[in-house]
Enzyme design. Structure first.
Site, PDB file in Angstrom:
ATOM      1  N   ASP A  27      -7.511   5.975  -5.887  1.00 41.85           N
ATOM      2  CA  ASP A  27      -6.299   6.757  -6.165  1.00 41.85           C
ATOM      3  C   ASP A  27      -6.466   8.268  -6.057  1.00 41.85           C
ATOM      4  O   ASP A  27      -5.484   9.013  -6.136  1.00 41.85           O
ATOM      5  CB  ASP A  27      -5.742   6.388  -7.548  1.00 41.85           C
ATOM      6  CG  ASP A  27      -6.754   6.583  -8.682  1.00 41.85           C
ATOM      7  OD1 ASP A  27      -7.640   7.454  -8.563  1.00 41.85           O
ATOM      8  OD2 ASP A  27      -6.657   5.856  -9.693  1.00 41.85           O
TER       9      ASP A  27
ATOM     10  N   CYS B 231       0.169   0.457  18.116  1.00 44.67           N
ATOM     11  CA  CYS B 231       0.124   0.961  19.488  1.00 44.67           C
ATOM     12  C   CYS B 231       1.080   0.116  20.328  1.00 44.67           C
ATOM     13  O   CYS B 231       0.947  -1.118  20.356  1.00 44.67           O
ATOM     14  CB  CYS B 231      -1.300   0.859  20.040  1.00 44.67           C
ATOM     15  SG  CYS B 231      -1.380   1.270  21.799  1.00 44.67           S
TER      16      CYS B 231
ATOM     17  N   GLN C  39     -14.893   3.050  -8.139  1.00 40.73           N
ATOM     18  CA  GLN C  39     -14.294   1.978  -7.332  1.00 40.73           C
ATOM     19  C   GLN C  39     -12.836   2.307  -7.043  1.00 40.73           C
ATOM     20  O   GLN C  39     -12.167   1.590  -6.313  1.00 40.73           O
ATOM     21  CB  GLN C  39     -14.358   0.647  -8.098  1.00 40.73           C
ATOM     22  CG  GLN C  39     -15.771   0.194  -8.406  1.00 40.73           C
ATOM     23  CD  GLN C  39     -15.773  -0.859  -9.512  1.00 40.73           C
ATOM     24  OE1 GLN C  39     -15.663  -2.048  -9.241  1.00 40.73           O
ATOM     25  NE2 GLN C  39     -15.896  -0.430 -10.750  1.00 40.73           N
TER      26      GLN C  39
ATOM     27  N   ASN D 165     -14.687   0.721 -22.632  1.00 43.33           N
ATOM     28  CA  ASN D 165     -13.625  -0.188 -22.173  1.00 43.33           C
ATOM     29  C   ASN D 165     -12.749  -0.568 -23.367  1.00 43.33           C
ATOM     30  O   ASN D 165     -13.241  -0.672 -24.488  1.00 43.33           O
ATOM     31  CB  ASN D 165     -14.255  -1.451 -21.556  1.00 43.33           C
ATOM     32  CG  ASN D 165     -13.329  -2.171 -20.604  1.00 43.33           C
ATOM     33  OD1 ASN D 165     -12.192  -2.502 -20.970  1.00 43.33           O
ATOM     34  ND2 ASN D 165     -13.784  -2.439 -19.396  1.00 43.33           N
TER      35      ASN D 165
ATOM     36  N   TYR E 166       0.834  -1.209   0.000  1.00 35.01           N
ATOM     37  CA  TYR E 166       0.000   0.000   0.000  1.00 35.01           C
ATOM     38  C   TYR E 166       0.871   1.263   0.000  1.00 35.01           C
ATOM     39  O   TYR E 166       0.520   2.260  -0.625  1.00 35.01           O
ATOM     40  CB  TYR E 166      -1.013  -0.012   1.162  1.00 35.01           C
ATOM     41  CG  TYR E 166      -2.217  -0.843   0.795  1.00 35.01           C
ATOM     42  CD1 TYR E 166      -2.233  -2.206   1.015  1.00 35.01           C
ATOM     43  CD2 TYR E 166      -3.300  -0.269   0.139  1.00 35.01           C
ATOM     44  CE1 TYR E 166      -3.307  -2.989   0.606  1.00 35.01           C
ATOM     45  CE2 TYR E 166      -4.387  -1.037  -0.269  1.00 35.01           C
ATOM     46  CZ  TYR E 166      -4.383  -2.394  -0.029  1.00 35.01           C
ATOM     47  OH  TYR E 166      -5.443  -3.165  -0.447  1.00 35.01           O
TER      48      TYR E 166
ATOM     49  N   THR F 231     -14.028  -0.586 -16.136  1.00 32.52           N
ATOM     50  CA  THR F 231     -14.140  -1.597 -15.069  1.00 32.52           C
ATOM     51  C   THR F 231     -14.452  -2.954 -15.688  1.00 32.52           C
ATOM     52  O   THR F 231     -15.194  -3.040 -16.667  1.00 32.52           O
ATOM     53  CB  THR F 231     -15.203  -1.221 -14.015  1.00 32.52           C
ATOM     54  OG1 THR F 231     -15.309  -2.302 -13.063  1.00 32.52           O
ATOM     55  CG2 THR F 231     -16.563  -0.945 -14.612  1.00 32.52           C
TER      56      THR F 231
ATOM     57  N   CYS G 216      -1.027  -1.916  23.352  1.00 29.41           N
ATOM     58  CA  CYS G 216      -1.898  -3.077  23.140  1.00 29.41           C
ATOM     59  C   CYS G 216      -1.583  -3.823  21.844  1.00 29.41           C
ATOM     60  O   CYS G 216      -2.145  -4.895  21.592  1.00 29.41           O
ATOM     61  CB  CYS G 216      -3.366  -2.664  23.153  1.00 29.41           C
ATOM     62  SG  CYS G 216      -3.833  -1.667  21.734  1.00 29.41           S
TER      63      CYS G 216
ATOM     64  N   HIS H 232     -14.950   2.211  -2.632  1.00 27.23           N
ATOM     65  CA  HIS H 232     -13.926   1.374  -2.003  1.00 27.23           C
ATOM     66  C   HIS H 232     -12.963   2.174  -1.125  1.00 27.23           C
ATOM     67  O   HIS H 232     -11.879   1.694  -0.801  1.00 27.23           O
ATOM     68  CB  HIS H 232     -13.161   0.585  -3.072  1.00 27.23           C
ATOM     69  CG  HIS H 232     -14.021  -0.445  -3.761  1.00 27.23           C
ATOM     70  ND1 HIS H 232     -13.666  -1.076  -4.933  1.00 27.23           N
ATOM     71  CD2 HIS H 232     -15.224  -0.948  -3.423  1.00 27.23           C
ATOM     72  CE1 HIS H 232     -14.629  -1.922  -5.288  1.00 27.23           C
ATOM     73  NE2 HIS H 232     -15.585  -1.857  -4.397  1.00 27.23           N
TER      74      HIS H 232
HETATM   75  P1  OAD Z   1     -10.132  -4.339 -13.170  1.00 29.46           P
HETATM   76  O1  OAD Z   1      -8.657  -4.425 -13.202  1.00 29.46           O
HETATM   77  O2  OAD Z   1     -10.900  -5.539 -12.767  1.00 29.46           O
HETATM   78  O3  OAD Z   1     -10.662  -3.893 -14.600  1.00 29.46           O
HETATM   79  C1  OAD Z   1     -10.065  -2.828 -15.315  1.00 29.46           C
HETATM   80  C2  OAD Z   1     -10.807  -2.662 -16.607  1.00 29.46           C
HETATM   81  O4  OAD Z   1     -10.309  -1.514 -17.279  1.00 29.46           O
HETATM   82  C3  OAD Z   1     -10.648  -3.857 -17.577  1.00 29.46           C
HETATM   83  O5  OAD Z   1     -11.926  -4.254 -18.015  1.00 29.46           O
HETATM   84  C4  OAD Z   1      -9.802  -3.269 -18.730  1.00 29.46           C
HETATM   85  O6  OAD Z   1     -10.159  -3.836 -19.982  1.00 29.46           O
HETATM   86  C5  OAD Z   1     -10.195  -1.815 -18.660  1.00 29.46           C
HETATM   87  N1  OAD Z   1      -9.200  -0.880 -19.185  1.00 29.46           N
HETATM   88  C6  OAD Z   1      -7.839  -0.944 -19.115  1.00 29.46           C
HETATM   89  N2  OAD Z   1      -7.287   0.155 -19.649  1.00 29.46           N
HETATM   90  C7  OAD Z   1      -8.312   0.952 -20.055  1.00 29.46           C
HETATM   91  C8  OAD Z   1      -8.392   2.230 -20.670  1.00 29.46           C
HETATM   92  N3  OAD Z   1      -7.304   2.924 -20.961  1.00 29.46           N
HETATM   93  N4  OAD Z   1      -9.619   2.729 -20.950  1.00 29.46           N
HETATM   94  C9  OAD Z   1     -10.743   2.041 -20.654  1.00 29.46           C
HETATM   95  N5  OAD Z   1     -10.728   0.827 -20.074  1.00 29.46           N
HETATM   96  C10 OAD Z   1      -9.536   0.289 -19.772  1.00 29.46           C
HETATM   97  O7  OAD Z   1     -10.486  -3.076 -12.260  1.00 29.46           O
HETATM   98  P2  OAD Z   1     -11.879  -2.729 -11.571  1.00 29.46           P
HETATM   99  O8  OAD Z   1     -13.021  -3.203 -12.384  1.00 29.46           O
HETATM  100  O9  OAD Z   1     -11.832  -1.304 -11.200  1.00 29.46           O
HETATM  101  O10 OAD Z   1     -11.272  -3.682  -5.336  1.00 29.46           O
HETATM  102  O11 OAD Z   1     -11.787  -3.619 -10.272  1.00 29.46           O
HETATM  103  C11 OAD Z   1     -12.812  -3.553  -9.332  1.00 29.46           C
HETATM  104  C12 OAD Z   1     -12.243  -3.786  -7.966  1.00 29.46           C
HETATM  105  O12 OAD Z   1     -11.509  -5.018  -7.940  1.00 29.46           O
HETATM  106  C13 OAD Z   1     -11.231  -2.762  -7.516  1.00 29.46           C
HETATM  107  O13 OAD Z   1     -11.830  -1.600  -6.976  1.00 29.46           O
HETATM  108  C14 OAD Z   1     -10.442  -3.494  -6.488  1.00 29.46           C
HETATM  109  C15 OAD Z   1     -10.233  -4.770  -7.281  1.00 29.46           C
HETATM  110  O14 OAD Z   1      -9.882  -5.875  -6.597  1.00 29.46           O
HETATM  111  C16 OAD Z   1     -10.718  -3.952  -4.138  1.00 29.46           C
HETATM  112  O15 OAD Z   1      -9.526  -4.001  -3.958  1.00 29.46           O
HETATM  113  C17 OAD Z   1     -11.723  -4.170  -3.059  1.00 29.46           C
END
Ligand code: OAD
Length: 258
Positions: free
Chosen positions: A110, A154, A107, A220, A72, A195, A157, A125
Site C-alpha cells: 500500500d 496491446c 509484505q 499483534n 486492484y 502479520t 498481440c 510483495h
Molecule cells: P493477514 O491478513 O494474514 O494478517 C493480518 C494480521 O494483522 C492478523 O494477524 C491480525 O490479527 C493482525 N492485526 C489486525 N489489526 C491489527 C492492528 N491494528 N495491529 C496489529 N495487528 C493487527 O495479513 P498478512 O500477514 O500481511 O500476499 O498477509 C500476508 C500476505 O498474505 C499478504 O502480503 C498478501 C496476503 O495474501 C499476497 O497477496 C501475495
C-alpha cells in the site's frame, strides 16, 4: 494500551535499547488502523470475501482479467486515499533518528510506510501502484488501450497489463528477499508486526532471525502463527504499541542525537 501488553513492553523496550541492529517485518495489520483491510481477519479480511486463487494468482487473472483488475483498481484508490498511522510514523521516525539501525521489511503493497517517510523499505510483495505485462512484451506492446474496469492491453498481440505485485506461486523479487534475509540473519531483535505469519517466504524471516540468535517479538491484536517462536508477544494495535515501544528506545551506550 491493553493491560497485558504493559509488562512485556518494559522488557521489550530494554531489548530494543540493547539492540544495535533491529529488523522489522510488517504485514497488513500495520495498515488496519489506516482503514486498509487485512487479508485473513474474519469478517473484515479480503480472504473472507474472495478466494486468493481467484484474485491473487496468475491463473485467476487469466481466467477473469477484468474482475481482478477492478479489484486492484479499488485497492489502489483505497491505498491512495489512506494516510499512514502512528505505527508507520513511529517506524519512520526511529529510522531517521538512528540511521542504519533499523531495516524495514514489509509484505504490504500500500505504500504507507514510504508515505510516512521510511526509506528504504524492502517490499517483499511489490507495490500496488506498479504495472507490468502479463506475458513477455514484444516490440508491438504499448499500454495504450484501456476501458474503465479492464486492464490495458496491446491491440496488436492482445498482451494484457497486470498489477506489478507478487501473486501466490510467484517468486519474490530476488535482491529484496536477499537483503531481507541478510537483515534477519544479522539482527539482534526482530519485531514481527501485524502479520498472521501464514505466508512464506516472508514468515520464514522470523524463523531465520530466531535461529541466528535474535530475539523475536510479535506485535499483534490476535494470536499469530509466529507467536510460538517469539520471545515476547505484545498484544494490541500496532498504532499504539509501536509509538510506545520505539519512542523510548535510546540504545545503550549511544547518546540521543536530538
Ligand atoms: P493477514 O491478513 O494474514 O494478517 C493480518 C494480521 O494483522 C492478523 O494477524 C491480525 O490479527 C493482525 N492485526 C489486525 N489489526 C491489527 C492492528 N491494528 N495491529 C496489529 N495487528 C493487527 O495479513 P498478512 O500477514 O500481511 O500476499 O498477509 C500476508 C500476505 O498474505 C499478504 O502480503 C498478501 C496476503 O495474501 C499476497 O497477496 C501475495
Amino acid at each position: 494500551m491493553p493491560d497485558d501488553a504493559q509488562g512485556n513492553l518494559t522488557e521489550v523496550s530494554a531489548w530494543l535499547r540493547e539492540a544495535r541492529h533491529i529488523a522489522v517485518l510488517t504485514g497488513a495489520g500495520v495498515s488496519a488502523e489506516s482503514g486498509v483491510p487485512t487479508f485473513r481477519d474474519a469478517q473484515t479480511g479480503y480472504w473472507a470475501q474472495f478466494d486468493p486463487q481467484d484474485m491473487a494468482s496468475e491463473a485467476g487473472f487469466r481466467a477473469a482479467p477484468s474482475r481482478v483488475w477492478a479489484w486492484y483498481e479499488h485497492r489502489r484508490a483505497l491505498a491512495q486515499s489512506a494516510q499512514p498511522n502512528a505505527g508507520h510514523h513511529a517506524l519512520a521516525a526511529f529510522a531517521q533518528r538512528w540511521p542504519g539501525r533499523l531495516t524495514l521489511i514489509t509484505q504490504n503493497v500500500d505504500g504507507l510506510h514510504q508515505q510516512a517517510g521510511s526509506e528504504p523499505v524492502l517490499c517483499l510483495h511489490g507495490n500496488l501502484l506498479d504495472n507490468r505485462w502479463l506475458d513477455v512484451p514484444r516490440d508491438c506492446c504499448r499500454m495504450e488501450h484501456a476501458a474503465a474496469g479492464s486492464p490495458p492491453y496491446c491491440d496488436r498481440c492482445g498482451n494484457l497489463v497486470r498489477p506489478g505485485v507478487v501473486w501466490f506461486g510467484e517468486p519474490l523479487p530476488l535482491a529484496t528477499l536477499d537483503a531481507a534475509q541478510r537483515a534477519a540473519q544479522s539482527c539482534a531483535l526482530m519485531l514481527v508486526v501485524g502479520t498472521s505469519g501464514a505466508v512464506y517466504p516472508a514468515a520464514g524471516l522470523a524463523h531465520r532471525a530466531r535461529a541466528a540468535g535474535a530475539r523475536v517479538v510479535v506485535i499483534n491484536t490476535a494470536p499469530s502463527e509466529l507467536d510460538a517462536i517469539a520471545h515476547a508477544v505484545l498484544r494490541g494495535p500496532s498504532a499504539q504499541l509501536l509509538p510506545a515501544l520505539l519512542g523510548t528506545a535510546n540504545p545503550v551506550g549511544m547518546s540521543n542525537p536530538a
